[in-house]
Design a protein around this motif. Sequence first.
Motif, PDB file in Angstrom:
ATOM      1  N   LYS A 163      35.144  32.028  82.001  1.00 25.87           N
ATOM      2  CA  LYS A 163      34.482  31.334  80.747  1.00 25.87           C
ATOM      3  C   LYS A 163      35.550  31.745  79.560  1.00 25.87           C
ATOM      4  CE  LYS A 163      29.639  31.237  81.222  1.00 25.87           C
ATOM      5  NZ  LYS A 163      28.407  32.001  80.730  1.00 25.87           N
ATOM      6  N   THR A 164      35.829  30.789  78.723  1.00 20.48           N
ATOM      7  CA  THR A 164      36.165  31.058  77.267  1.00 20.48           C
ATOM      8  C   THR A 164      34.943  31.289  76.476  1.00 20.48           C
ATOM      9  OG1 THR A 164      36.106  28.743  76.682  1.00 20.48           O
ATOM     10  CG2 THR A 164      38.039  29.490  77.995  1.00 20.48           C
TER      11      THR A 164
ATOM     12  N   TYR B 116      43.678  37.831  80.189  1.00 15.84           N
ATOM     13  CA  TYR B 116      45.136  37.766  79.587  1.00 15.84           C
ATOM     14  C   TYR B 116      45.631  38.920  79.209  1.00 15.84           C
ATOM     15  CZ  TYR B 116      45.666  32.892  80.070  1.00 15.84           C
ATOM     16  OH  TYR B 116      45.789  31.409  80.438  1.00 15.84           O
TER      17      TYR B 116
ATOM     18  N   PRO C  69      35.002  37.340  78.577  1.00 17.19           N
ATOM     19  CA  PRO C  69      35.629  35.994  78.505  1.00 17.19           C
ATOM     20  C   PRO C  69      37.338  36.058  79.000  1.00 17.19           C
ATOM     21  CG  PRO C  69      36.184  37.267  76.545  1.00 17.19           C
ATOM     22  CD  PRO C  69      35.458  38.378  77.436  1.00 17.19           C
ATOM     23  N   ARG C  70      37.713  34.924  79.318  1.00 18.15           N
ATOM     24  CA  ARG C  70      39.292  34.676  79.615  1.00 18.15           C
ATOM     25  C   ARG C  70      40.244  35.593  79.206  1.00 18.15           C
ATOM     26  NH1 ARG C  70      40.855  28.504  80.653  1.00 18.15           N
ATOM     27  NH2 ARG C  70      38.936  28.504  81.846  1.00 18.15           N
ATOM     28  N   ALA C  71      39.986  35.617  77.891  1.00 17.86           N
ATOM     29  CA  ALA C  71      41.038  36.356  77.033  1.00 17.86           C
ATOM     30  C   ALA C  71      41.093  37.914  77.560  1.00 17.86           C
ATOM     31  CB  ALA C  71      40.635  36.344  75.430  1.00 17.86           C
TER      32      ALA C  71
ATOM     33  N   ASN D 112      40.283  31.002  68.477  1.00 13.93           N
ATOM     34  CA  ASN D 112      39.061  31.773  68.750  1.00 13.93           C
ATOM     35  C   ASN D 112      39.187  33.452  68.074  1.00 13.93           C
ATOM     36  OD1 ASN D 112      37.297  29.740  69.434  1.00 13.93           O
ATOM     37  ND2 ASN D 112      38.481  29.895  71.373  1.00 13.93           N
TER      38      ASN D 112
ATOM     39  N   ASN E 233      34.144  29.871  74.286  1.00 10.27           N
ATOM     40  CA  ASN E 233      33.458  28.470  73.688  1.00 10.27           C
ATOM     41  C   ASN E 233      32.581  28.077  74.753  1.00 10.27           C
ATOM     42  OD1 ASN E 233      34.638  28.581  71.286  1.00 10.27           O
ATOM     43  ND2 ASN E 233      36.643  27.534  71.958  1.00 10.27           N
ATOM     44  N   ASP E 234      32.557  28.629  75.939  1.00 12.93           N
ATOM     45  CA  ASP E 234      31.930  28.049  77.007  1.00 12.93           C
ATOM     46  C   ASP E 234      30.467  28.651  77.280  1.00 12.93           C
ATOM     47  OD1 ASP E 234      31.742  26.405  79.270  1.00 12.93           O
ATOM     48  OD2 ASP E 234      33.368  27.479  80.371  1.00 12.93           O
TER      49      ASP E 234
ATOM     50  N   THR F  70      42.628  33.938  84.933  1.00 14.56           N
ATOM     51  CA  THR F  70      42.995  33.343  83.623  1.00 14.56           C
ATOM     52  C   THR F  70      42.709  31.985  83.734  1.00 14.56           C
ATOM     53  OG1 THR F  70      45.245  33.338  84.388  1.00 14.56           O
ATOM     54  CG2 THR F  70      44.317  35.016  82.633  1.00 14.56           C
TER      55      THR F  70
ATOM     56  N   ASP G 259      45.332  32.267  70.491  1.00 20.23           N
ATOM     57  CA  ASP G 259      44.114  31.649  70.734  1.00 20.23           C
ATOM     58  C   ASP G 259      43.323  31.518  69.282  1.00 20.23           C
ATOM     59  OD1 ASP G 259      41.480  30.840  71.168  1.00 20.23           O
ATOM     60  OD2 ASP G 259      41.350  31.942  73.224  1.00 20.23           O
TER      61      ASP G 259
END
Lengths: 1018, 569
Positions: B204-205, B221, B216-218, B249, B207-208, B200, B247
């Motif tokens: 990468k998120t 989580y 993704p990082r989400a 996003n 947006n990255d 986490t 988030d």
Amino acid sequence: MRKSFKKGVLIVILILFAGMNLIYAQQQNSVSGKVTDSKSQPLPGVTVVVKGTMQGTVTNADGIYTISSISENATLVFSFVGMLTQEAEVGNRNTINITLVNDVIGIEEVVAIGYGTSQRQEVTGAVSVADLDELRKAPANNILETVKGAVPGLTVGGTNKAGQVGGMLVRGQNSISAGNAPLIVVDNVIYNGSLGDIANDDIESFTVLKDASAAAVYGARSANGVVIITTKKGKGINGKPEFNANLSYSIINELERREVYDAEGYIKRMLDIRALNGLEANPDNVGDYFVSAIERENYAATPDHKPTVPDPYGLIRQNGFNKKMSFSAANNTEKSAYFISTSVTDEQGVVINDTYKNFTGRINISNDFTDWLTVSINAMYSFRDYSGAEPTTGYGSTVGISPYGKVFNEDGSYVHYPNGTTSYISPFWQIATVNLDQRNNLNAVLRGTIKVPWVEGLTLNSTYSESVRWDETSQFNDTKTQTGEIDKSNGSRSYSRSNNMLFDNVLNYKQLFADKHKVDVTLLYSWEESSYENLFGSAKQFDNDVLLDYKLENGLIQNVNTGGGESGSIGQMARANYTYDQKYGITGTVRRDGFSAFSKNKKWGVFPSAAVIWNISKENFMDNVSVINDLALRVSYGKNGNQSIAPYSTLAKVGTGKYLYDGDASYSITQAITSFATDDLSWEETTGINIGINFAMLDKRLSGSIDVYKSNTVNQLFNLSLPYITGGSSIRANLGDVENKGIDLGLNSINIQKNEFKWTSDFAFSLNRNKVITILGEDNDGDGKEDDLIGSNIFIGKSLEQIYTYNVIGMWQQEDVDNGTIFAGMNPGTYKLEDLPDKNGEYDGKITSTNDRQHIGNSKENFRWSLNNNFVYKDFSLMVYLYSVWGGNDWYLSGVNQPENDSYPYREDVNKVVYDYWALDNTGGTFPRPDSQSKASVKGVKYFDRSFIKLQKVMLGYDATRYVKSTFIKGLNLSVSGDNLFTYAPHWIGLDPETNQGIRDGAVPSLQSFIFTLAIKF
Amino acid sequence: MKKIIYSGITLLFFIFFSVSCNEKELLTENPKDFLTPENSFTTPAGFKATMAGLLASTQGVFFGTGDAWEKFVMNGQDADLAVSGLSEGGLWYAIQWNTMNPDNGRVLSWWSSYYSLIFSANTIINRAENDIVKWDSEKQKNEIVGSAKFIRAFAYHLLANMWGGVPITLEETSSARFDYTRATREEVYQQCVEDLTFATQWMKTVNDGFRGGEIPRAAAYHILAEVYIALGKYPEAVQAATAVIDDPNFELMTERFGRYKNFTWNGYDYLGAYEPWGDVYWDLFRDGNFNRAEGNKEAIWNINLKYATEGSGYPESYERWWGPWCWALKDIDGVENFLKDTLMGRPVGVIRPTPYAAEQIWNYKGDWDRDIRNSNFNIQRKFYFTNPKSKYFGQEITSENASTVNNNFRMAYPYFMKFAIVKHYGEVTDPNSKEPHDNGRNYRDLYIIRLAETYLLRAEAYHLKGSNDLAAADINKVRARANATLVSAGDVNLDLILDERARELYGEEFRVNTLLRMGKLKEYIRKYHYATINQGLTYPDGGFLDLLPIPQHEIDANKEAVLEQNPGY
């Protein structure tokens, strides 16, 4: 014709011409005489040659010969097949009469033993030599078909397709997972190709080294035995070239034709299946029962319900043939010899598109440049073409077409679903548009022999061999094929090539001291390099596919796959043989092998062996035993290796692949570790003992050999299960011990030999038993015995081919339902399996894999034998060859007969091979009800004994030479022969037991041929 | 003398040939067409390739490299949500829960595939620290290591949920090992927390520079929330889930979107006028609608499939196996029904929803006609004769007008349209209707994690923490989007959460994992598995099905140490 093929032919022709000018002859004065046999009968056809020249003649019908222009110090050489060659110095004589005596086959025979030859009677190991002269009377596609069954201890597998080359096995299965095929050596060079590439008529001798001692000269590669082939050397007639032409034509049909239900049987089956489903099955209402509209319409189309496809199987069969032509030219002089040959085969099997074409060319030249230097070149090229896609079996089985189906569209194209159900795809939709499969083999052996001057018996042999093999395949499936429809056409082309270089240096010292002490010492240093590469390209999704696989880049999805690698090996060998007065002989061999594919810590292996021979018949006390002419006892012991570790297989590997990130223009390359390194993995080792007897008796009318052997193969390459927690599933390790023992017996008998009639018989018998001694050595169940590896079908103390499963003891019937004895989950018409008592001796009334599987037999044969009878009367000869593999007492069982487990056996709208299934009105059926897959909770398999005796070959020949004597033709033979004529298999059901093709949708019939042959010599 | 000289010369020749090759070089293997671990983990590019490989394997493990049944069973087939569709008497198709034992092949397949992911993740995590690797930055390294740690934790959390305490291996295995022992379930979860915490921070998120097919990082989580629930750390679980939910996003899709938002159609009878078709829930499952780039803000982690494109994996085959065999049905005169392209395709009727999934959950709070997830768009319940040659063309299929020769049980049952495709690529043409289809195997993305599930996870954490009002609020977030009646705090319990998961995530979530994590697998099979109820199948108490059995293969192969079996087997 392909360019590469043309190029290959060109190379061969060039090589052929290059050898022609080596031959020369010279001449000078006159002598004549008569040649007779020991009974004073004149011998026609005896070759008389002036020694050291090409000058000579042949005796006429009265045994008379004349040679003019001959010098006084010349020597005449008289030779005749089956007689001992004699020499006579001319001196001042004008008449020289000669009596030739019979040469008993085997006595002076020279046998190839690997890196040298030996006198037959001095060979210490178990070595079998095929009698090619006899066996080759019946033509065969390749040498394996010729020797099949005739060499004790050599098993040759059956074939059922055009151009197929059978598998080979020497004395049973040593290895569980590594290969069991013997090493092949051709003209002293280790040969990695197929024996299908070597023209049968080019082969001079076929020898099998069977025991550890004989094979030990090939060290790490010899554990499965060694087959040594030598090709023909130049030999002329009276100093003139000998030309041989063989032409043959075969008519090929099935040994047994596959039977598929015709309209009547198809309807009966439909009614049976309906009845089993509890549906109305009234023969008068058949028209209403058809599931598909196509069948229904076709059935109703004619008042007598004429089938639209009266012979469904006939659609995919064809009449086979085999056209073969071979031609050779050969000559020899004192200093040089050549043998040039070519052969062409065109064969067609009985299933459409089963075709085979073969071209071979060979040139063997040798020349003595000086007294001490001989150079020879053996070069060959072979082209085999297996192109043509056959309708695939299996899912789209060829037998499934309904007699009321529709195979063709109005425009003649094939219907996709001939029976109207998508479950059954037309076999013709499985045939690739393009299917090319061509194999090329170009091989040259250059050999220099230096006889060291002044040092008698010392020779240095350097052999350099280079072979190139390349295979080309291509495939295209247009949209009128099953996969092509899904892929919008797909195609591929592949090319693979392998090169092999071998450089052998053999130093040999052979000398006879004081007439009694014979010493033969051989040292070898061998060095081999191999490389391979392959290229594969495929594509699919064609908008326009008219250019087929020639333009794969027109497909939207393309895939390329390339690879390559190399390997190297080194062999060092020393062999010493000492023979005392031809009475006692001893051979010791040690070979050290290094191989690049061996794991890091085990690059070298050492393989020693020793053998002794005692020629008992040479002892004084045998002088009075007149019945026995020859008797020798052989004992050998040694260790061989099974190299069988593929290049790079002991290294840790990282594999690559593809992954597509959405939004990227193209895929990314992936990588992952796919295997662990095995740094200590070693070759398998076979240690064996062989005891053999050679004998000849009754004036050598009966001769033969018997060998008994026992061997143990340890360090078996075995896939040891890893916990998946490691990330891997298994790792190869050296484990275990498999024992083989057996008897090989060969007998040759001259039954009758009278004036113009001769009858000889050759009998071969082999028996082999193998047994797993140990594998993991673990006892987890605590019964004090090593645990069986049931999942791998390996049982300690039992044969490798053990069958451990449920025992089918009958069929459940309605009575069993009525009286409540039927097991839960089972229905009438399914196999009744034997319920075994549990540990407490109680029957639990259900079939479970833990409790009810048992050892029901073995899929290995009990023994094999063959019997070849040859009759010669005047100009006629007859050969009758019987071949048998026999089981009996739970041996040689096969579980292949499972028609109930083919695809859709329960579907009345998919046709089947005819088989005896259980139905409401056929409760005695051999096989279960068609829908048994869903009616039996536990399914068993019925095993059948494959034992058979085959009338393998019959040949009737006629020597017509006397009708053409006045012409340039020197020999003319005609023959008619049959191959695979009749099979007696009392316990088998279905097609050929030899190829294990029984009753299955996908069973492939064996081929039977009638061959007409014309052999001309001039 | 001459003799000696000649012998000598010959021997020299022999010796010369014998030493003329370099033995060491000849016997050393130099790989030509494959990489070795030594030369392939030296650059960031090598690690990126390994990561791509790990993503490809992950896709293969959960969605198959063929029509693997492990994935469908994982979705609850042969458990509470679906059963064998073949016949009324069919008990089991792909797994048999009532006789579950350590030799079960599916269980071994799950186990081995999760450990294979762990192995590959370990190679990245361990070798990234090797000095010879020249990373461009610490961030570059940690981003890849973080993704690898996520996958390792994802695998371990499944192992812990399904088997309890399992052996933990954090180092790359380089040779045979036979001495594994089990850690405790707590230790395994704790390991997951450690890896996910790292993930986490570094993954990468969205947006990255995020690409479809990446994680993704989400997602870290989300899984962290699930692991914390398993550990009983509910506040931490809430916190982790909130990191996703808050988030900006990510949000639940509430308006029609994507490729088919203006789609019109004449309906399942393929007759009559075209009218607007679909709703927002229907849009979520249309091909082309899964990625962020395509406007979908609800997707967290997708697998990524593209038709006719190299590098894309094996197609998903939900249509083929989960849809009814309606096109193969015949009318009472024996006339075949027609296979149609639009929203039918070529299902073969092998997996059929249980009454629980097909009926019961939709009656909750009288929402049958209200809940859009049960709308005519999202579940087809009526089937029609589509062959103009049939006397019954255009009429609804009933037991009266359908032929009984075929098995109607398999032919017409509720078809969840999330499995159906609007338009097929047409790999094959049906011989009867001449309509194109793809044999039921479609190239279309699939969700592994969708934001709706994150809400339901947080609801579970709130509920277990004792905050049923907050739990109800999260559940209602999902229900509101579906136009379902809102629930109150008093309605909330684990069964409601499981029902809501079934409604929202049928055919998506890893149901077996969820049930085992909650300790409810056996209870739910007893309650909802079709054959279990009809045939009165029994399931022993005392450990059995509380956890899966440790595969016997592992116990046997692990010969240098004892792997304890779970109780009940």
